[in-house]
Enzyme design. Structure first.
Site, PDB file in Angstrom:
ATOM      1  N   ARG A 119       0.873  -1.175   0.000  1.00  0.00           N
ATOM      2  CA  ARG A 119       0.000   0.000   0.000  1.00  0.00           C
ATOM      3  C   ARG A 119       0.913   1.229   0.000  1.00  0.00           C
ATOM      4  NH1 ARG A 119      -2.441  -1.069   6.087  1.00  0.00           N
ATOM      5  NH2 ARG A 119      -0.455  -1.552   7.047  1.00  0.00           N
ATOM      6  N   SER A 173       6.481   0.470   4.425  1.00  0.00           N
ATOM      7  CA  SER A 173       7.281  -0.499   3.669  1.00  0.00           C
ATOM      8  C   SER A 173       7.580  -0.039   2.241  1.00  0.00           C
ATOM      9  CB  SER A 173       6.552  -1.835   3.592  1.00  0.00           C
ATOM     10  OG  SER A 173       6.301  -2.336   4.858  1.00  0.00           O
ATOM     11  N   ASP A 209      -1.305 -12.539   8.918  1.00  0.00           N
ATOM     12  CA  ASP A 209      -2.376 -13.500   8.655  1.00  0.00           C
ATOM     13  C   ASP A 209      -3.770 -12.900   8.858  1.00  0.00           C
ATOM     14  OD1 ASP A 209      -0.785 -15.946   8.074  1.00  0.00           O
ATOM     15  OD2 ASP A 209      -0.011 -15.549  10.072  1.00  0.00           O
ATOM     16  N   VAL A 221      -4.865  -9.895   8.358  1.00  0.00           N
ATOM     17  CA  VAL A 221      -5.325  -8.937   7.340  1.00  0.00           C
ATOM     18  C   VAL A 221      -5.426  -9.575   5.949  1.00  0.00           C
ATOM     19  CG1 VAL A 221      -4.331  -7.002   8.630  1.00  0.00           C
ATOM     20  CG2 VAL A 221      -3.068  -7.944   6.732  1.00  0.00           C
ATOM     21  N   HIS A 262       2.179 -19.651   5.473  1.00  0.00           N
ATOM     22  CA  HIS A 262       1.480 -20.259   6.600  1.00  0.00           C
ATOM     23  C   HIS A 262       0.118 -20.700   6.081  1.00  0.00           C
ATOM     24  CE1 HIS A 262       0.119 -21.218  10.524  1.00  0.00           C
ATOM     25  NE2 HIS A 262      -0.359 -20.050  10.891  1.00  0.00           N
ATOM     26  N   GLY A 276      12.344 -13.836   9.544  1.00  0.00           N
ATOM     27  CA  GLY A 276      12.839 -13.226   8.317  1.00  0.00           C
ATOM     28  C   GLY A 276      14.301 -12.814   8.366  1.00  0.00           C
ATOM     29  N   GLU A 292      16.505 -17.981  38.339  1.00  0.00           N
ATOM     30  CA  GLU A 292      16.405 -19.444  38.326  1.00  0.00           C
ATOM     31  C   GLU A 292      15.272 -19.975  37.454  1.00  0.00           C
ATOM     32  OE1 GLU A 292      18.579 -21.528  39.395  1.00  0.00           O
ATOM     33  OE2 GLU A 292      19.838 -20.009  40.343  1.00  0.00           O
ATOM     34  N   SER A 314      24.346 -30.800  35.707  1.00  0.00           N
ATOM     35  CA  SER A 314      24.917 -31.585  36.804  1.00  0.00           C
ATOM     36  C   SER A 314      24.097 -32.857  37.022  1.00  0.00           C
ATOM     37  CB  SER A 314      24.916 -30.749  38.087  1.00  0.00           C
ATOM     38  OG  SER A 314      23.579 -30.578  38.532  1.00  0.00           O
TER      39      SER A 314
HETATM   40  P1  NDP Z   1       4.650  -8.801   8.995  1.00  0.00           P
HETATM   41  O1  NDP Z   1       3.798  -8.440  10.155  1.00  0.00           O
HETATM   42  O2  NDP Z   1       6.117  -8.568   9.149  1.00  0.00           O
HETATM   43  O3  NDP Z   1       4.104  -8.040   7.690  1.00  0.00           O
HETATM   44  C1  NDP Z   1       4.136  -6.696   7.616  1.00  0.00           C
HETATM   45  C2  NDP Z   1       4.033  -6.283   6.165  1.00  0.00           C
HETATM   46  O4  NDP Z   1       2.685  -6.400   5.708  1.00  0.00           O
HETATM   47  C3  NDP Z   1       4.450  -4.843   5.971  1.00  0.00           C
HETATM   48  O5  NDP Z   1       5.188  -4.735   4.781  1.00  0.00           O
HETATM   49  C4  NDP Z   1       3.115  -4.131   5.853  1.00  0.00           C
HETATM   50  O6  NDP Z   1       3.194  -2.977   5.063  1.00  0.00           O
HETATM   51  C5  NDP Z   1       2.307  -5.178   5.111  1.00  0.00           C
HETATM   52  N1  NDP Z   1       0.876  -4.937   5.261  1.00  0.00           N
HETATM   53  C6  NDP Z   1       0.144  -4.962   6.401  1.00  0.00           C
HETATM   54  N2  NDP Z   1      -1.143  -4.686   6.151  1.00  0.00           N
HETATM   55  C7  NDP Z   1      -1.224  -4.473   4.811  1.00  0.00           C
HETATM   56  C8  NDP Z   1      -2.280  -4.118   3.941  1.00  0.00           C
HETATM   57  N3  NDP Z   1      -3.529  -3.950   4.400  1.00  0.00           N
HETATM   58  N4  NDP Z   1      -2.009  -3.973   2.626  1.00  0.00           N
HETATM   59  C9  NDP Z   1      -0.767  -4.137   2.161  1.00  0.00           C
HETATM   60  N5  NDP Z   1       0.286  -4.472   2.932  1.00  0.00           N
HETATM   61  C10 NDP Z   1       0.053  -4.624   4.241  1.00  0.00           C
HETATM   62  O7  NDP Z   1       4.340 -10.308   8.585  1.00  0.00           O
HETATM   63  P2  NDP Z   1       5.302 -11.578   8.739  1.00  0.00           P
HETATM   64  O8  NDP Z   1       6.430 -11.461   7.788  1.00  0.00           O
HETATM   65  O9  NDP Z   1       5.580 -11.843  10.181  1.00  0.00           O
HETATM   66  O10 NDP Z   1       4.307 -12.743   8.267  1.00  0.00           O
HETATM   67  C11 NDP Z   1       3.954 -12.903   6.905  1.00  0.00           C
HETATM   68  C12 NDP Z   1       3.506 -14.337   6.677  1.00  0.00           C
HETATM   69  O11 NDP Z   1       4.605 -15.207   6.936  1.00  0.00           O
HETATM   70  C13 NDP Z   1       2.387 -14.783   7.616  1.00  0.00           C
HETATM   71  O12 NDP Z   1       1.548 -15.654   6.901  1.00  0.00           O
HETATM   72  C14 NDP Z   1       3.125 -15.543   8.710  1.00  0.00           C
HETATM   73  O13 NDP Z   1       2.343 -16.534   9.354  1.00  0.00           O
HETATM   74  C15 NDP Z   1       4.237 -16.181   7.892  1.00  0.00           C
HETATM   75  N6  NDP Z   1       5.427 -16.573   8.642  1.00  0.00           N
HETATM   76  C16 NDP Z   1       6.058 -15.655   9.441  1.00  0.00           C
HETATM   77  C17 NDP Z   1       7.214 -15.980  10.113  1.00  0.00           C
HETATM   78  C18 NDP Z   1       7.965 -14.942  10.893  1.00  0.00           C
HETATM   79  O14 NDP Z   1       9.062 -15.257  11.338  1.00  0.00           O
HETATM   80  N7  NDP Z   1       7.486 -13.739  11.086  1.00  0.00           N
HETATM   81  C19 NDP Z   1       7.790 -17.333  10.028  1.00  0.00           C
HETATM   82  C20 NDP Z   1       7.110 -18.192   9.086  1.00  0.00           C
HETATM   83  C21 NDP Z   1       5.955 -17.818   8.457  1.00  0.00           C
HETATM   84  P3  NDP Z   1       3.059  -1.472   5.669  1.00  0.00           P
HETATM   85  O15 NDP Z   1       4.457  -0.970   5.869  1.00  0.00           O
HETATM   86  O16 NDP Z   1       2.309  -0.757   4.632  1.00  0.00           O
HETATM   87  O17 NDP Z   1       2.302  -1.604   6.988  1.00  0.00           O
HETATM   88 MG    MG Z   2       2.322 -19.534  14.258  1.00  0.00          MG
HETATM   89 MG    MG Z   3      20.406 -23.289  39.114  1.00  0.00          MG
END
Ligand code: NDP
Ligand code: MG
Ligand code: MG
Length: 330
Positions: A48, A53, A83, A85, A108, A134, A227, A252
Protein backbone atom coordinates in the site's frame (compact mmCIF):
# COMPACT_ATOMS: atom_id res chain seq x y z
CA UNK A 1 9.90 -40.64 7.16
CA UNK A 2 9.22 -37.30 5.48
CA UNK A 3 10.56 -36.40 2.06
CA UNK A 4 13.37 -33.82 2.08
CA UNK A 5 14.40 -31.81 -0.98
CA UNK A 6 17.88 -30.30 -1.38
CA UNK A 7 19.37 -27.90 -3.96
CA UNK A 8 20.39 -30.75 -6.27
CA UNK A 9 16.81 -32.11 -6.38
CA UNK A 10 15.26 -28.84 -7.55
CA UNK A 11 15.49 -26.63 -10.66
CA UNK A 12 14.23 -23.13 -11.40
CA UNK A 13 12.46 -24.39 -14.56
CA UNK A 14 8.91 -23.96 -13.22
CA UNK A 15 9.53 -20.41 -11.97
CA UNK A 16 12.24 -18.81 -14.08
CA UNK A 17 9.90 -17.39 -16.73
CA UNK A 18 7.23 -16.34 -14.26
CA UNK A 19 6.68 -13.09 -12.38
CA UNK A 20 6.49 -13.53 -8.62
CA UNK A 21 4.62 -10.84 -6.69
CA UNK A 22 5.61 -10.72 -3.04
CA UNK A 23 2.72 -9.03 -1.22
CA UNK A 24 4.02 -7.40 1.98
CA UNK A 25 7.51 -6.36 2.94
CA UNK A 26 7.78 -7.15 6.65
CA UNK A 27 9.74 -9.86 8.40
CA UNK A 28 9.23 -12.56 5.76
CA UNK A 29 8.39 -10.35 2.77
CA UNK A 30 11.68 -8.48 2.76
CA UNK A 31 13.84 -11.56 3.31
CA UNK A 32 12.06 -13.76 0.79
CA UNK A 33 11.79 -11.06 -1.89
CA UNK A 34 15.49 -10.15 -1.62
CA UNK A 35 16.63 -13.77 -1.64
CA UNK A 36 14.51 -14.70 -4.67
CA UNK A 37 15.69 -11.58 -6.50
CA UNK A 38 19.34 -12.37 -5.71
CA UNK A 39 18.70 -15.89 -7.03
CA UNK A 40 17.75 -14.35 -10.38
CA UNK A 41 13.97 -14.77 -10.18
CA UNK A 42 11.57 -12.08 -11.46
CA UNK A 43 10.27 -10.48 -8.30
CA UNK A 44 7.90 -7.55 -7.93
CA UNK A 45 6.62 -6.23 -4.61
CA UNK A 46 2.97 -5.34 -3.91
CA UNK A 47 2.26 -2.84 -1.11
CA UNK A 48 0.00 0.00 0.00
CA UNK A 49 1.52 3.33 -1.05
CA UNK A 50 0.75 5.02 2.27
CA UNK A 51 2.61 2.39 4.34
CA UNK A 52 6.16 2.52 5.69
CA UNK A 53 7.28 -0.50 3.67
CA UNK A 54 6.80 1.20 0.30
CA UNK A 55 10.00 3.27 0.40
CA UNK A 56 11.93 0.52 2.12
CA UNK A 57 11.27 -1.86 -0.75
CA UNK A 58 12.18 0.80 -3.33
CA UNK A 59 15.41 1.51 -1.46
CA UNK A 60 16.25 -2.22 -1.58
CA UNK A 61 16.00 -2.01 -5.37
CA UNK A 62 12.64 -3.67 -5.97
CA UNK A 63 9.97 -2.84 -8.51
CA UNK A 64 7.16 -1.72 -6.22
CA UNK A 65 3.49 -1.26 -7.06
CA UNK A 66 0.08 -1.48 -5.43
CA UNK A 67 -1.19 -4.88 -4.33
CA UNK A 68 -3.76 -4.85 -7.14
CA UNK A 69 -1.24 -4.01 -9.85
CA UNK A 70 1.17 -6.64 -8.58
CA UNK A 71 -1.58 -9.28 -8.41
CA UNK A 72 -2.59 -8.43 -11.96
CA UNK A 73 0.97 -8.55 -13.36
CA UNK A 74 2.15 -11.68 -11.55
CA UNK A 75 1.87 -15.38 -12.34
CA UNK A 76 2.64 -16.26 -8.73
CA UNK A 77 1.14 -14.19 -5.92
CA UNK A 78 2.99 -14.87 -2.67
CA UNK A 79 1.05 -13.40 0.25
CA UNK A 80 3.29 -12.23 3.10
CA UNK A 81 1.18 -9.72 5.00
CA UNK A 82 -0.03 -10.51 8.56
CA UNK A 83 -2.38 -13.50 8.65
CA UNK A 84 -5.27 -11.51 10.16
CA UNK A 85 -5.32 -8.94 7.34
CA UNK A 86 -4.90 -11.44 4.50
CA UNK A 87 -8.60 -12.35 4.00
CA UNK A 88 -9.76 -8.74 3.45
CA UNK A 89 -6.80 -7.77 1.24
CA UNK A 90 -7.23 -11.00 -0.72
CA UNK A 91 -10.93 -10.47 -1.35
CA UNK A 92 -10.65 -6.87 -2.47
CA UNK A 93 -7.26 -6.55 -4.15
CA UNK A 94 -6.09 -10.00 -5.18
CA UNK A 95 -9.04 -12.24 -6.05
CA UNK A 96 -10.20 -10.10 -9.00
CA UNK A 97 -6.80 -10.71 -10.64
CA UNK A 98 -6.47 -14.40 -9.80
CA UNK A 99 -7.07 -15.69 -13.31
CA UNK A 100 -6.81 -19.25 -14.60
CA UNK A 101 -3.48 -20.99 -14.12
CA UNK A 102 -2.01 -18.51 -11.65
CA UNK A 103 -0.53 -19.62 -8.36
CA UNK A 104 -1.47 -18.25 -4.99
CA UNK A 105 1.20 -18.92 -2.41
CA UNK A 106 1.58 -18.55 1.36
CA UNK A 107 4.11 -19.03 4.16
CA UNK A 108 1.48 -20.26 6.60
CA UNK A 109 -1.54 -22.45 5.90
CA UNK A 110 -4.02 -20.86 8.34
CA UNK A 111 -6.30 -18.87 6.04
CA UNK A 112 -6.58 -21.60 3.42
CA UNK A 113 -6.94 -24.44 5.90
CA UNK A 114 -9.73 -22.74 7.84
CA UNK A 115 -11.47 -21.49 4.71
CA UNK A 116 -10.97 -17.76 5.37
CA UNK A 117 -9.51 -17.43 1.88
CA UNK A 118 -11.25 -19.45 -0.85
CA UNK A 119 -9.45 -19.14 -4.19
CA UNK A 120 -11.23 -20.12 -7.42
CA UNK A 121 -10.94 -23.73 -8.64
CA UNK A 122 -8.65 -22.93 -11.57
CA UNK A 123 -5.53 -21.78 -9.71
CA UNK A 124 -2.71 -23.49 -7.82
CA UNK A 125 -2.57 -23.10 -4.05
CA UNK A 126 0.91 -23.60 -2.62
CA UNK A 127 3.01 -22.95 0.46
CA UNK A 128 6.67 -22.09 0.92
CA UNK A 129 7.52 -21.54 4.57
CA UNK A 130 10.94 -20.88 6.05
CA UNK A 131 11.48 -22.43 9.49
CA UNK A 132 12.93 -19.23 10.89
CA UNK A 133 12.29 -15.51 11.30
CA UNK A 134 12.84 -13.23 8.32
CA UNK A 135 16.09 -11.71 9.56
CA UNK A 136 17.62 -15.18 9.80
CA UNK A 137 16.26 -16.16 6.37
CA UNK A 138 18.14 -13.20 4.87
CA UNK A 139 21.32 -13.46 6.98
CA UNK A 140 21.95 -17.18 6.40
CA UNK A 141 21.27 -16.68 2.67
CA UNK A 142 23.87 -13.91 2.48
CA UNK A 143 26.31 -16.20 4.28
CA UNK A 144 25.81 -18.75 1.51
CA UNK A 145 23.48 -21.10 3.33
CA UNK A 146 19.78 -21.06 4.22
CA UNK A 147 17.28 -22.01 6.87
CA UNK A 148 15.25 -25.21 6.44
CA UNK A 149 11.73 -24.88 5.12
CA UNK A 150 8.44 -26.47 4.20
CA UNK A 151 6.54 -26.76 0.95
CA UNK A 152 2.94 -27.87 0.47
CA UNK A 153 0.42 -28.03 -2.33
CA UNK A 154 -3.24 -27.61 -1.46
CA UNK A 155 -4.36 -27.58 -5.09
CA UNK A 156 -2.39 -28.51 -8.20
CA UNK A 157 -4.29 -27.03 -11.13
CA UNK A 158 -1.42 -26.72 -13.61
CA UNK A 159 0.24 -30.04 -12.81
CA UNK A 160 3.52 -28.50 -11.72
CA UNK A 161 2.48 -26.76 -8.50
CA UNK A 162 5.02 -28.67 -6.40
CA UNK A 163 7.82 -27.70 -8.82
CA UNK A 164 6.71 -24.06 -8.52
CA UNK A 165 6.78 -24.19 -4.71
CA UNK A 166 10.15 -25.93 -4.74
CA UNK A 167 11.58 -23.43 -7.23
CA UNK A 168 10.57 -20.61 -4.90
CA UNK A 169 12.02 -22.49 -1.92
CA UNK A 170 15.29 -22.81 -3.83
CA UNK A 171 15.22 -19.10 -4.64
CA UNK A 172 14.78 -18.28 -0.96
CA UNK A 173 17.73 -20.54 -0.12
CA UNK A 174 15.70 -23.11 1.79
CA UNK A 175 16.79 -26.12 -0.27
CA UNK A 176 20.40 -25.38 0.75
CA UNK A 177 19.42 -26.56 4.24
CA UNK A 178 16.60 -28.92 3.23
CA UNK A 179 12.89 -28.59 2.51
CA UNK A 180 10.24 -30.93 3.89
CA UNK A 181 7.03 -31.62 1.98
CA UNK A 182 3.98 -31.26 4.18
CA UNK A 183 0.29 -30.33 3.84
CA UNK A 184 -1.60 -27.13 4.67
CA UNK A 185 -3.44 -29.05 7.39
CA UNK A 186 -0.35 -30.49 9.03
CA UNK A 187 1.60 -27.22 8.93
CA UNK A 188 -1.28 -25.17 10.32
CA UNK A 189 -2.36 -27.53 13.08
CA UNK A 190 1.13 -28.37 14.34
CA UNK A 191 2.12 -24.69 14.24
CA UNK A 192 -0.88 -23.65 16.36
CA UNK A 193 -0.42 -26.57 18.76
CA UNK A 194 3.29 -25.85 19.25
CA UNK A 195 2.79 -22.16 19.97
CA UNK A 196 -0.16 -22.72 22.29
CA UNK A 197 1.13 -25.65 24.29
CA UNK A 198 4.91 -25.21 24.38
CA UNK A 199 6.56 -22.25 22.70
CA UNK A 200 4.37 -19.33 23.77
CA UNK A 201 1.62 -20.60 26.06
CA UNK A 202 3.20 -23.49 27.93
CA UNK A 203 6.60 -21.99 28.55
CA UNK A 204 5.36 -18.62 29.84
CA UNK A 205 2.87 -20.21 32.24
CA UNK A 206 5.53 -22.61 33.50
CA UNK A 207 7.88 -19.70 34.15
CA UNK A 208 5.22 -17.59 35.86
CA UNK A 209 3.96 -20.42 38.05
CA UNK A 210 7.49 -21.29 39.19
CA UNK A 211 8.40 -17.62 39.73
CA UNK A 212 5.26 -17.02 41.83
CA UNK A 213 5.87 -20.17 43.86
CA UNK A 214 9.34 -18.97 44.89
CA UNK A 215 8.26 -15.37 45.55
CA UNK A 216 5.24 -16.47 47.60
CA UNK A 217 7.57 -18.68 49.66
CA UNK A 218 9.63 -15.59 50.54
CA UNK A 219 12.55 -15.84 48.11
CA UNK A 220 13.89 -12.68 46.48
CA UNK A 221 12.11 -11.96 43.16
CA UNK A 222 15.53 -11.36 41.59
CA UNK A 223 16.69 -14.85 42.57
CA UNK A 224 13.38 -16.30 41.38
CA UNK A 225 13.78 -14.54 38.03
CA UNK A 226 17.29 -15.86 37.47
CA UNK A 227 16.40 -19.44 38.33
CA UNK A 228 13.03 -19.77 36.60
CA UNK A 229 13.42 -17.50 33.58
CA UNK A 230 16.86 -16.12 32.79
CA UNK A 231 18.64 -19.49 32.83
CA UNK A 232 16.07 -21.04 30.51
CA UNK A 233 18.11 -19.80 27.55
CA UNK A 234 21.12 -21.91 28.53
CA UNK A 235 18.98 -25.03 28.63
CA UNK A 236 17.11 -24.21 25.43
CA UNK A 237 20.39 -23.54 23.61
CA UNK A 238 21.68 -26.96 24.71
CA UNK A 239 18.47 -28.66 23.55
CA UNK A 240 18.57 -26.72 20.25
CA UNK A 241 22.16 -27.76 19.55
CA UNK A 242 22.35 -31.24 21.07
CA UNK A 243 18.82 -32.46 21.73
CA UNK A 244 17.31 -33.54 25.05
CA UNK A 245 20.04 -36.15 25.59
CA UNK A 246 22.77 -33.59 25.00
CA UNK A 247 21.16 -31.30 27.55
CA UNK A 248 21.03 -34.05 30.20
CA UNK A 249 24.70 -34.79 29.59
CA UNK A 250 25.62 -31.14 30.13
CA UNK A 251 23.80 -30.37 33.37
CA UNK A 252 24.92 -31.59 36.80
CA UNK A 253 23.98 -35.08 37.98
CA UNK A 254 21.91 -33.43 40.69
CA UNK A 255 19.94 -31.43 38.11
CA UNK A 256 19.53 -34.55 36.00
CA UNK A 257 18.27 -36.71 38.90
CA UNK A 258 16.01 -33.98 40.30
CA UNK A 259 14.60 -33.18 36.88
CA UNK A 260 13.97 -36.78 35.85
CA UNK A 261 12.29 -37.73 39.12
CA UNK A 262 10.13 -34.58 39.54
CA UNK A 263 9.04 -33.50 36.07
CA UNK A 264 5.96 -35.73 35.83
CA UNK A 265 4.54 -34.06 38.92
CA UNK A 266 4.57 -30.76 37.01
CA UNK A 267 3.49 -31.97 33.58
CA UNK A 268 1.13 -34.79 34.49
CA UNK A 269 -1.85 -36.73 33.15
CA UNK A 270 -4.04 -33.70 33.59
CA UNK A 271 -1.66 -31.59 31.47
CA UNK A 272 -1.69 -34.23 28.76
CA UNK A 273 -5.46 -34.30 28.83
CA UNK A 274 -5.49 -30.52 28.40
CA UNK A 275 -3.05 -30.84 25.47
CA UNK A 276 -5.39 -33.30 23.76
CA UNK A 277 -8.33 -30.95 24.26
CA UNK A 278 -6.36 -28.01 22.87
CA UNK A 279 -5.39 -30.10 19.85
CA UNK A 280 -9.04 -31.07 19.31
CA UNK A 281 -10.08 -27.39 19.31
CA UNK A 282 -7.42 -26.70 16.68
CA UNK A 283 -8.49 -29.68 14.56
CA UNK A 284 -12.23 -29.06 14.61
CA UNK A 285 -11.87 -25.34 13.92
CA UNK A 286 -13.12 -24.10 17.31
CA UNK A 287 -9.91 -22.14 17.96
CA UNK A 288 -9.95 -20.49 14.52
CA UNK A 289 -13.60 -19.53 14.95
CA UNK A 290 -12.94 -18.06 18.39
CA UNK A 291 -9.97 -16.06 17.06
CA UNK A 292 -12.02 -14.73 14.14
CA UNK A 293 -14.82 -13.58 16.47
CA UNK A 294 -12.25 -12.03 18.82
CA UNK A 295 -10.88 -10.00 15.92
CA UNK A 296 -14.32 -8.95 14.72
CA UNK A 297 -15.04 -7.65 18.22
CA UNK A 298 -11.81 -5.60 18.27
CA UNK A 299 -9.76 -8.12 20.30
CA UNK A 300 -11.16 -7.31 23.79
CA UNK A 301 -9.87 -10.51 25.42
CA UNK A 302 -6.46 -10.19 23.87
CA UNK A 303 -6.12 -6.59 25.02
CA UNK A 304 -7.17 -7.45 28.58
CA UNK A 305 -4.75 -10.38 28.73
CA UNK A 306 -1.95 -8.22 27.34
CA UNK A 307 -2.54 -5.67 30.09
CA UNK A 308 -2.46 -8.31 32.84
CA UNK A 309 0.69 -9.87 31.41
CA UNK A 310 2.43 -6.48 31.35
CA UNK A 311 1.54 -5.72 34.98
CA UNK A 312 3.02 -8.93 36.40
CA UNK A 313 5.87 -8.57 38.92
CA UNK A 314 8.12 -10.68 36.70
CA UNK A 315 8.13 -7.83 34.16
CA UNK A 316 9.44 -5.27 36.64
CA UNK A 317 12.09 -7.56 38.07
CA UNK A 318 13.05 -8.86 34.66
CA UNK A 319 13.56 -5.39 33.21
CA UNK A 320 16.00 -4.43 35.99
CA UNK A 321 17.95 -7.66 35.75
CA UNK A 322 18.20 -7.57 31.98
CA UNK A 323 19.60 -4.04 32.26
CA UNK A 324 22.10 -5.33 34.84
CA UNK A 325 23.14 -8.05 32.39
CA UNK A 326 23.51 -5.48 29.60
CA UNK A 327 20.73 -7.20 27.65
CA UNK A 328 18.36 -4.26 27.65
CA UNK A 329 18.85 -0.52 27.57
CA UNK A 330 16.46 1.98 29.21
P1 NDP B 1 4.65 -8.80 9.00
O1 NDP B 1 3.80 -8.44 10.16
O2 NDP B 1 6.12 -8.57 9.15
O3 NDP B 1 4.10 -8.04 7.69
C1 NDP B 1 4.14 -6.70 7.62
C2 NDP B 1 4.03 -6.28 6.17
O4 NDP B 1 2.68 -6.40 5.71
C3 NDP B 1 4.45 -4.84 5.97
O5 NDP B 1 5.19 -4.73 4.78
C4 NDP B 1 3.12 -4.13 5.85
O6 NDP B 1 3.19 -2.98 5.06
C5 NDP B 1 2.31 -5.18 5.11
N1 NDP B 1 0.88 -4.94 5.26
C6 NDP B 1 0.14 -4.96 6.40
N2 NDP B 1 -1.14 -4.69 6.15
C7 NDP B 1 -1.22 -4.47 4.81
C8 NDP B 1 -2.28 -4.12 3.94
N3 NDP B 1 -3.53 -3.95 4.40
N4 NDP B 1 -2.01 -3.97 2.63
C9 NDP B 1 -0.77 -4.14 2.16
N5 NDP B 1 0.29 -4.47 2.93
C10 NDP B 1 0.05 -4.62 4.24
O7 NDP B 1 4.34 -10.31 8.58
P2 NDP B 1 5.30 -11.58 8.74
O8 NDP B 1 6.43 -11.46 7.79
O9 NDP B 1 5.58 -11.84 10.18
O10 NDP B 1 4.31 -12.74 8.27
C11 NDP B 1 3.95 -12.90 6.90
C12 NDP B 1 3.51 -14.34 6.68
O11 NDP B 1 4.61 -15.21 6.94
C13 NDP B 1 2.39 -14.78 7.62
O12 NDP B 1 1.55 -15.65 6.90
C14 NDP B 1 3.12 -15.54 8.71
O13 NDP B 1 2.34 -16.53 9.35
C15 NDP B 1 4.24 -16.18 7.89
N6 NDP B 1 5.43 -16.57 8.64
C16 NDP B 1 6.06 -15.65 9.44
C17 NDP B 1 7.21 -15.98 10.11
C18 NDP B 1 7.97 -14.94 10.89
O14 NDP B 1 9.06 -15.26 11.34
N7 NDP B 1 7.49 -13.74 11.09
C19 NDP B 1 7.79 -17.33 10.03
C20 NDP B 1 7.11 -18.19 9.09
C21 NDP B 1 5.95 -17.82 8.46
P3 NDP B 1 3.06 -1.47 5.67
O15 NDP B 1 4.46 -0.97 5.87
O16 NDP B 1 2.31 -0.76 4.63
O17 NDP B 1 2.30 -1.60 6.99
MG1 MG C 1 2.32 -19.53 14.26
MG1 MG D 1 20.41 -23.29 39.11
Amino acid sequence: MVKIFYDKDVTFDAVKDKTIAVIGYGSQGRAQALNMKDSGLNVIVGLRPEGASWNKAIKDGHTVMTVEEAAEKADIIHILIPDEVQPAVYKKQIEPHLTEGKTISFSHGYNIHYGLIKPPENVNITMVAPKGPGAMVRKTFEEGFGVPGLVAVERDYTGDALQIALGMAKGIGLTRAGVIETTFREETETDLFGEQVVLCGGVTELIKAAFETLVEAGYAPEMAYFETCHELKLIVDLIYQKGLQGMWENVSNTAEYGGLTRRKRVINEESRKAMKEILKEIQDGRFAKEWSLENVAGAPQLNALRRLEKEHLIEKVGKELRKMCGLEKE
